[in-house]
Design an enzyme around this catalytic site. Sequence first.
Site, PDB file in Angstrom:
ATOM      1  N   HIS A   1      41.258  35.772  40.277  1.00 11.14           N
ATOM      2  CA  HIS A   1      41.678  37.087  40.875  1.00 11.14           C
ATOM      3  C   HIS A   1      41.641  36.909  42.104  1.00 11.14           C
ATOM      4  CE1 HIS A   1      42.146  39.390  36.957  1.00 11.14           C
ATOM      5  NE2 HIS A   1      40.834  38.955  36.685  1.00 11.14           N
TER       6      HIS A   1
ATOM      7  N   ARG B   1      25.136  23.760  44.076  1.00 11.23           N
ATOM      8  CA  ARG B   1      24.735  22.853  45.027  1.00 11.23           C
ATOM      9  C   ARG B   1      24.267  21.249  44.491  1.00 11.23           C
ATOM     10  NH1 ARG B   1      24.328  27.538  47.535  1.00 11.23           N
ATOM     11  NH2 ARG B   1      25.196  27.823  49.664  1.00 11.23           N
TER      12      ARG B   1
END
Length: 311
Positions: free
Chosen positions: A137, A204
Site C-alpha cells: 500500500h 538486519r
Amino acid sequence: MPKNQNTFSSLTTLRRRVAGRIAHGVWRWMQQAGAVTARTTGGLRFGTIGEGTRLAFPQGTVFGEPWIHLGECCIIAEQVTLTAGMLPGLDLGAEPVLVIGNGVVLGRDSHVIADAPIRIGNDTFCGPGVYITSTNHSYDDPHEPIGRQWPRSEPVEIGPGCWLGTGAVILPGARLGRNVVVAAGSVVRGEVPDHAVVAGAPARIVRRWSQETGWQPPLRTPAPVPIPDGMTSGQLRALAEFAEAEQGMAEVQEDTGGAGYQADDAGQPAEGRQAEGWQVEGQPVEGQPAEGQETAEGQETADAAAVGRSG
C-alpha cells in the site's frame, strides 16, 4: 443409574465413535482426491506444474494460474495462497509472473502475492505463515484513505537454497541471495547477500559466511553430522542405544566422583561380581558387604560358635 439410561449412554457413545471415524475417513479421502498434481490439476490451469509437485487440499486462494509456473517436486501445504495479478481474469501478457523453482516448500497458510514478477529459487524452504508480496500500500496522499490509494509494486527475487522462518515477511523490491536464512517473524526489504542470516523488523544481517573467514560471528553449536550413505534404520537405532549407554555410564561416573566399574566385553559385571549391582571401586555391591567387613548377622553367628566351643 437405571438400566435404560446406561443403555442410552452406551448407544450415544457408540454413535459418536462411528460418526468420528466416518468423518475422519471422509476427510482423508477428500485430502487425497482434492490434492493438485501434474496429473490431477483439479481445474487449476497452471502455466506449468512439474512432476512430483503437490498442492495439498484444501488450497488457499489461487488465481492467475496461466502466469504461475511451478517446478518439480514442490510441496505446497494446506491453505497456501498463490496469485498472479491484482484481480482474477486479467491478461498479464506472455511472460510468467510467479515462478517457483524445483524442490520448493511453502508451509501452511503462506501467501505469495505476485502483482509484479516474483522468482523463488530451487530448494527454498518456507515455514508456516510466510508472506511474500510484490505489492504494498502507498500513503502519499494524507487526505485519501490508504486502502483507496494506488499501491506500489516491485519485483521480488529469492535465491536458491534459502530458509524463511515462520511468519517471515518479504516486501516488494527484496532481493535475497543464495542460502539466506530469514529468522522467524522478520520483515525483509532491500538486498540481502549470499550466505547471510537476517533477523528483526526491519531485518538486519546478524551473521554472514565468507570463504576467507567462515561464519562471523562464529556459530555457537557444532555442525550436525550427516547420516552416512547406506546406513540402515537398524544401525541407526543401535547407534542411538550405544550413545544413550555411554551417556548413562558418564553420569554414573560423575555421581561416584569419577570411580568406574569393572565389566567384561559384553558389558556385564566382571566374573565374581554379583549380577544385582555394579562393583564400583571402593564401594560394596548391593546386598554384599564390603571387602574385609562382616555383616552384623555374621558376627553374631561367629560369637555364638565361640561360646559353644568354650562350653
